[in-house]
Design a protein around this motif. Structure first.
Motif, PDB file in Angstrom:
ATOM      1  N   GLU A 433      52.370  31.894  41.046  1.00 36.11           N
ATOM      2  CA  GLU A 433      51.632  32.479  39.928  1.00 36.11           C
ATOM      3  C   GLU A 433      52.206  32.000  38.593  1.00 36.11           C
ATOM      4  O   GLU A 433      51.455  31.703  37.651  1.00 36.11           O
ATOM      5  CB  GLU A 433      51.681  33.998  40.006  1.00 36.11           C
ATOM      6  CG  GLU A 433      50.781  34.685  38.981  1.00 36.11           C
ATOM      7  CD  GLU A 433      50.781  36.201  39.103  1.00 36.11           C
ATOM      8  OE1 GLU A 433      50.080  36.850  38.291  1.00 36.11           O
ATOM      9  OE2 GLU A 433      51.480  36.745  39.990  1.00 36.11           O
ATOM     10  N   ILE A 456      44.275  32.083  44.216  1.00 38.62           N
ATOM     11  CA  ILE A 456      43.600  33.221  44.869  1.00 38.62           C
ATOM     12  C   ILE A 456      44.049  33.333  46.324  1.00 38.62           C
ATOM     13  O   ILE A 456      44.308  34.444  46.827  1.00 38.62           O
ATOM     14  CB  ILE A 456      42.066  33.060  44.779  1.00 38.62           C
ATOM     15  CG1 ILE A 456      41.598  33.077  43.315  1.00 38.62           C
ATOM     16  CG2 ILE A 456      41.366  34.155  45.573  1.00 38.62           C
ATOM     17  CD1 ILE A 456      41.998  34.303  42.528  1.00 38.62           C
ATOM     18  N   LEU A 459      47.678  34.741  46.311  1.00 38.18           N
ATOM     19  CA  LEU A 459      47.718  36.189  46.060  1.00 38.18           C
ATOM     20  C   LEU A 459      47.122  36.964  47.228  1.00 38.18           C
ATOM     21  O   LEU A 459      47.611  38.029  47.605  1.00 38.18           O
ATOM     22  CB  LEU A 459      46.966  36.514  44.768  1.00 38.18           C
ATOM     23  CG  LEU A 459      47.581  35.964  43.468  1.00 38.18           C
ATOM     24  CD1 LEU A 459      46.623  36.182  42.298  1.00 38.18           C
ATOM     25  CD2 LEU A 459      48.920  36.627  43.177  1.00 38.18           C
ATOM     26  N   ALA A 468      44.095  39.417  42.600  1.00 40.23           N
ATOM     27  CA  ALA A 468      43.279  38.223  42.835  1.00 40.23           C
ATOM     28  C   ALA A 468      41.867  38.430  42.300  1.00 40.23           C
ATOM     29  O   ALA A 468      41.285  37.542  41.662  1.00 40.23           O
ATOM     30  CB  ALA A 468      43.241  37.891  44.329  1.00 40.23           C
ATOM     31  N   TYR A 471      41.799  38.067  38.557  1.00 36.15           N
ATOM     32  CA  TYR A 471      41.779  36.654  38.145  1.00 36.15           C
ATOM     33  C   TYR A 471      40.370  36.068  38.273  1.00 36.15           C
ATOM     34  O   TYR A 471      39.925  35.290  37.431  1.00 36.15           O
ATOM     35  CB  TYR A 471      42.755  35.834  38.994  1.00 36.15           C
ATOM     36  CG  TYR A 471      44.158  35.733  38.430  1.00 36.15           C
ATOM     37  CD1 TYR A 471      44.424  34.927  37.325  1.00 36.15           C
ATOM     38  CD2 TYR A 471      45.213  36.422  39.009  1.00 36.15           C
ATOM     39  CE1 TYR A 471      45.717  34.820  36.812  1.00 36.15           C
ATOM     40  CE2 TYR A 471      46.511  36.334  38.497  1.00 36.15           C
ATOM     41  CZ  TYR A 471      46.755  35.524  37.393  1.00 36.15           C
ATOM     42  OH  TYR A 471      48.029  35.422  36.880  1.00 36.15           O
ATOM     43  N   LEU A 487      39.262  34.819  49.386  1.00 33.58           N
ATOM     44  CA  LEU A 487      39.665  36.214  49.196  1.00 33.58           C
ATOM     45  C   LEU A 487      39.082  37.116  50.292  1.00 33.58           C
ATOM     46  O   LEU A 487      39.732  38.080  50.724  1.00 33.58           O
ATOM     47  CB  LEU A 487      39.235  36.714  47.811  1.00 33.58           C
ATOM     48  CG  LEU A 487      39.758  38.103  47.408  1.00 33.58           C
ATOM     49  CD1 LEU A 487      41.277  38.190  47.554  1.00 33.58           C
ATOM     50  CD2 LEU A 487      39.350  38.434  45.973  1.00 33.58           C
TER      51      LEU A 487
END
Length: 599
Positions: A433, A456, A459, A468, A471, A487
């Motif tokens: 990150e 992504i 995370l 995530a 973001y 995700l």
């Protein structure tokens, strides 16, 4: 005597035979013909055409009398030898009125240096002498103005040209192509045809380049047909561009047909097709083409017409081998390169070898090779960082990144893609990150979708699903099907139904024709014991009429790569495979094999 020497020197100019020309220059001096203006011009022109501008300038300065031919040879020599500033400076010293050839060379020199003011002054001078509408001068003016982005000025010169020829039209077409004014390029081509001007290879080359840049397959096919009608498709220059065009459209079969039709194939033709195979992910074919190239090279050695494989040939072949993960063939090429010592001076070829070892799973060999390299560039560092990352050695990748910075090598966008992937595979969430945030804040590079996708996934794997999602909402390209799918997979891993449902809906809104959201969502519901929802997700998939593409695995055995596909029992040795599985106490009924030989 003078005529014979003049003819011989002229021949040296045409064939760029510098050493023979030097011998003739010695004869000129010994025979006392140095003061002869015609002979001196021949000597001057010979040196200029051979790129020896220092010698040509010495001859020019020693001439007691100079005429237009002397000035023209020297100025054009500077311009053609990529010394445009010297050409402009010499033009400014002229004490006689220039001719159209001198104006054309000097204007081209201005274009090379993007000197608009000087170019406009010379344009005015050529108009004053009544030479600006002559094709030589006009074509140089059109090219200059197009290079400077002054389309109206270029079109004005074109309109005033007494007899525009194919060079005039080509200057406009290529200018519009370089300035991404593609439709205007097509308009010029239509005008050219309507005026009865026959396109030449440069015209077709320009138009095909426009089609490639625009991803315009239909028009690309049309200009391929024009090339066939004009018998230009069989020339290497046009044929190579046609191969590139079809490879851009992932039509490797058409690219190969274009290659076959090229009469006198050069090394660029072979390299273009091998690179096209890699671009189309047909690595098997790429390796086959490389072998054919080697075979043809061996056959033609007897006729002294050998097409020598160059560094790009081997680099392209190594790329194909990396795609197949065939270490057997990779080591063969490496051994050949060691014997011939070809790769020692070429950093690009060294990078290809290092990448091949890494892609074949031999990360230690790749790292050792990296350490042995005497010359490294940014690509070398990017390759080793990405290689460590792909093999799960995230901390080693980070170490290499820090070492790269210590060596003063500035990272680029590709560096951070490999670095973030490394952090992802090694679970270095905080470091990943921090590196993502430094891309823009520290290095001034705009993060792209690949960087964002790595973040992504990083995370998500760490269970920071809410962060995530934040973001995703923050960045404009966050709502991409691949990112949302990443995700969603993480939601399934960590059992977050709420965020998972939002991601699945987002994917189906963007790409309603893919199966993965239904399957991932169904698995997510199942992991949480929501069986009614599982049934609903499965029903939605069935009602959509979509089918999941079967997976497959590759394995190399004795230099041959075999492919096994789920649900396909067509392997020629399927019974032996079943027998082997039985001996291992596997349930053959639950095993699914398919096969295709890649080599």
């Amino acid at each position: 005597m003078q005529e014979s020497l003049g003819a011989l020197l002229h021949n040296c100019s045409k064939t760029r035979a510098l050493y023979r020309g030097i011998s003739l220059h010695t004869v000129v001096i010994k025979t006392g013909l140095k003061s002869d203006l015609v002979i001196s011009n021949h000597v001057l022109n010979m040196y200029a055409k051979c790129g020896s501008t220092i010698s040509s300038r010495q001859v020019f300065d020693e001439m007691s009398i100079r005429n237009l031919v002397s000035w023209s040879a020297m100025i054009s020599g500077y311009e053609q030898s990529n010394k445009p500033l010297k050409a402009i400076q010499l033009f400014s010293q002229m004490n006689i009125a220039p001719n159209e050839f001198i104006f054309a060379s000097t204007i081209s020199a201005c274009a090379s240096l993007l000197k608009l003011f000087e170019g406009q002054q010379i344009h005015a001078q050529s108009a004053k002498y009544g030479l600006s509408s002559i094709s030589f001068v006009a074509n140089s003016l059109i090219s200059m103005y197009m290079k400077l982005g002054l389309y109206d000025s270029a079109l004005s010169v074109f309109s005033a040209t007494s007899e525009p020829n194919s060079v005039s039209y080509n200057a406009l077409i290529n200018g519009f192509a370089e300035n991404l004014q593609f439709e205007r390029g097509f308009e010029v081509y239509k005008l050219m045809r309507s005026k009865g001007v026959v396109p030449d290879r440069f015209t077709i080359l320009g138009m095909l380049s426009i089609c490639i840049d625009r991803d315009d397959y239909k028009r690309g096919r049309e200009f391929h047909c024009h090339a066939v009608k004009l018998s230009l498709d069989s020339t290497p220059v046009i044929g190579n561009v046609i191969i590139t065009m079809y490879s851009n459209f992932k039509l490797i079969g058409e690219a190969e047909k274009a290659f076959i039709l090229i009469r006198d194939k050069d090394v660029i033709s072979w390299n273009t097709l091998i690179a096209a195979c890699s671009h189309c992910d047909d690595h098997k074919m790429g390796l086959r083409v490389f072998r054919e190239m080697i075979k043809e090279e061996e056959e033609e050695e007897e006729n002294n017409t050998v097409i020598r494989c160059d560094e790009f040939s081997f680099a392209s072949a190594l790329s194909a081998i990396a795609g197949l993960a065939s270490i057997h063939h990779g080591r063969e090429i490496h051994a050949y390169l060691i014997r011939t010592r070809i790769f020692c001076q070429d950093v690009g070829l060294c990078n290809a070898l290092m990448n091949m070892y890494a892609k074949c799973g031999f990360i230690i060999d790749a790292f050792n090779f990296f350490n042995q390299m005497t010359n490294r560039n940014l690509i070398s560092w990017n390759t080793i960082i990405a290689s460590f990352g792909n093999h799960g050695f995230g901390r080693r990748a980070v170490e290499m990144f820090e070492k790269m910075k210590e060596m003063g090598v500035k990272p680029d966008s590709v560096t951070f893609t490999g670095l973030l992937m490394a952090c992802n595979h090694a679970g270095l969430t905080d470091s990943g990150e921090a590196y993502f945030n430094s891309i823009n804040e520290v290095y001034g590079i705009s993060p792209n979708i690949e960087h964002f996708s790595c973040l992504i996934d990083l995370l998500g794997r760490a269970g920071r699903l809410k962060k995530a999602e934040e973001y995703i909402e923050k960045f404009s390209f966050g709502y991409d099907s691949i990112i949302l799918g990443s995700l969603l997979s993480s939601c399934r891993l960590h059992g977050d139904v709420e965020i998972g449902e939002r991601m699945a809906k987002g994917i189906l809104k963007l790409q309603p024709t893919i199966t993965s959201p239904y399957i991932l969502l169904s698995n997510l519901y199942a992991s949480d014991g929501l069986w009614d929802n599982v049934a609903e997700a499965r029903k939605l998939l069935k009602d959509s009429g979509l089918k999941k593409e079967p997976g497959y695995s590759l394995i190399e055995v004795r230099g041959v790569v075999e492919r096994f596909t789920i649900g396909d029992f067509s392997h020629s040795r399927i019974e032996e495979l079943k027998g082997m599985l039985k001996s291992l106490s596997w349930d053959v009924g639950q095993s699914f094999f398919g096969h295709s030989s890649l080599m």
